[in-house]
Design a protein around this motif. Sequence first.
Motif, PDB file in Angstrom:
ATOM      1  N   THR A  61     -28.881 -16.094   5.981  1.00 36.39           N
ATOM      2  CA  THR A  61     -27.769 -15.729   6.735  1.00 36.39           C
ATOM      3  C   THR A  61     -26.335 -16.308   5.571  1.00 36.39           C
ATOM      4  O   THR A  61     -25.752 -15.220   5.625  1.00 36.39           O
ATOM      5  N   ASP A  62     -26.685 -17.147   4.828  1.00 35.99           N
ATOM      6  CA  ASP A  62     -25.527 -17.651   4.281  1.00 35.99           C
ATOM      7  C   ASP A  62     -25.347 -16.508   3.136  1.00 35.99           C
ATOM      8  O   ASP A  62     -24.357 -15.974   2.665  1.00 35.99           O
ATOM      9  N   LYS A  63     -26.374 -15.929   2.618  1.00 39.69           N
ATOM     10  CA  LYS A  63     -26.328 -15.110   1.429  1.00 39.69           C
ATOM     11  C   LYS A  63     -25.724 -13.726   1.876  1.00 39.69           C
ATOM     12  O   LYS A  63     -25.097 -12.882   1.307  1.00 39.69           O
ATOM     13  N   LYS A  64     -26.246 -13.407   3.161  1.00 38.62           N
ATOM     14  CA  LYS A  64     -25.436 -12.168   3.790  1.00 38.62           C
ATOM     15  C   LYS A  64     -24.188 -12.243   4.056  1.00 38.62           C
ATOM     16  O   LYS A  64     -23.392 -11.276   3.597  1.00 38.62           O
ATOM     17  N   ARG A  65     -23.671 -13.367   4.305  1.00 38.29           N
ATOM     18  CA  ARG A  65     -22.276 -13.737   4.620  1.00 38.29           C
ATOM     19  C   ARG A  65     -21.606 -13.579   3.534  1.00 38.29           C
ATOM     20  O   ARG A  65     -20.290 -12.717   3.441  1.00 38.29           O
ATOM     21  N   GLU A  66     -22.089 -14.066   2.270  1.00 38.28           N
ATOM     22  CA  GLU A  66     -21.428 -13.979   1.134  1.00 38.28           C
ATOM     23  C   GLU A  66     -21.300 -12.519   0.354  1.00 38.28           C
ATOM     24  O   GLU A  66     -20.353 -11.994  -0.006  1.00 38.28           O
ATOM     25  N   LEU A  67     -22.409 -12.152   0.501  1.00 39.98           N
ATOM     26  CA  LEU A  67     -22.324 -10.459  -0.002  1.00 39.98           C
ATOM     27  C   LEU A  67     -21.516  -9.410   1.145  1.00 39.98           C
ATOM     28  O   LEU A  67     -20.599  -8.759   0.589  1.00 39.98           O
ATOM     29  N   LEU A  68     -21.517  -9.643   2.448  1.00 43.78           N
ATOM     30  CA  LEU A  68     -20.606  -8.886   3.061  1.00 43.78           C
ATOM     31  C   LEU A  68     -19.030  -9.081   2.877  1.00 43.78           C
ATOM     32  O   LEU A  68     -18.241  -8.121   2.717  1.00 43.78           O
ATOM     33  N   ALA A  69     -18.657 -10.397   2.664  1.00 47.47           N
ATOM     34  CA  ALA A  69     -17.510 -10.814   2.583  1.00 47.47           C
ATOM     35  C   ALA A  69     -17.073 -10.195   1.050  1.00 47.47           C
ATOM     36  O   ALA A  69     -15.865  -9.821   0.822  1.00 47.47           O
ATOM     37  N   ALA A  70     -17.943 -10.308   0.101  1.00 52.19           N
ATOM     38  CA  ALA A  70     -17.595  -9.987  -1.356  1.00 52.19           C
ATOM     39  C   ALA A  70     -17.374  -8.256  -1.344  1.00 52.19           C
ATOM     40  O   ALA A  70     -16.438  -7.984  -2.089  1.00 52.19           O
ATOM     41  N   LEU A  71     -18.366  -7.788  -0.833  1.00 53.26           N
ATOM     42  CA  LEU A  71     -18.108  -6.237  -0.738  1.00 53.26           C
ATOM     43  C   LEU A  71     -16.851  -5.970  -0.121  1.00 53.26           C
ATOM     44  O   LEU A  71     -16.196  -4.927  -0.554  1.00 53.26           O
ATOM     45  N   THR A  72     -16.517  -6.527   0.999  1.00 52.15           N
ATOM     46  CA  THR A  72     -15.394  -6.116   1.593  1.00 52.15           C
ATOM     47  C   THR A  72     -13.988  -6.474   0.942  1.00 52.15           C
ATOM     48  O   THR A  72     -13.054  -5.510   0.706  1.00 52.15           O
ATOM     49  N   ALA A  73     -14.087  -7.515   0.290  1.00 59.77           N
ATOM     50  CA  ALA A  73     -13.018  -7.951  -0.636  1.00 59.77           C
ATOM     51  C   ALA A  73     -12.829  -7.173  -1.805  1.00 59.77           C
ATOM     52  O   ALA A  73     -11.764  -6.637  -2.257  1.00 59.77           O
ATOM     53  N   THR A  74     -13.899  -6.809  -2.224  1.00 62.21           N
ATOM     54  CA  THR A  74     -13.779  -5.917  -3.713  1.00 62.21           C
ATOM     55  C   THR A  74     -13.309  -4.518  -3.096  1.00 62.21           C
ATOM     56  O   THR A  74     -12.461  -4.041  -4.091  1.00 62.21           O
ATOM     57  N   TYR A  75     -13.730  -3.962  -2.051  1.00 64.70           N
ATOM     58  CA  TYR A  75     -13.269  -2.537  -1.956  1.00 64.70           C
ATOM     59  C   TYR A  75     -11.768  -2.587  -1.447  1.00 64.70           C
ATOM     60  O   TYR A  75     -10.942  -1.706  -1.841  1.00 64.70           O
TER      61      TYR A  75
END
Length: 67
Positions: free
Chosen positions: A14-28
Amino acid sequence: MPLIQVLNASPASTDKKRELLAALTATYADVMGIRLDTIRVVLHEVPRENWSVAGVTLADSGQNEAV
C-alpha cells in the motif's frame, strides 16, 4: 480532466502504491502545468497468471516480480 491508467502485474505494498500514485500525479501536473486536483490516476493490478510475455505467463516464467 486527465486520466492516467497504469497496468501492473507485480503486487505492491500500500505504501508503494501511494508513492507511485503521488509521483505520477505530481509529474503530470508539473509537465503539463495543471493543478493536481484535476488529475485522476487508476492503478489496475493484473494477476501474474493473466499477464504473459512470449506466450508464457509471468507466474509460470519464474521471472522475479521486482524486475
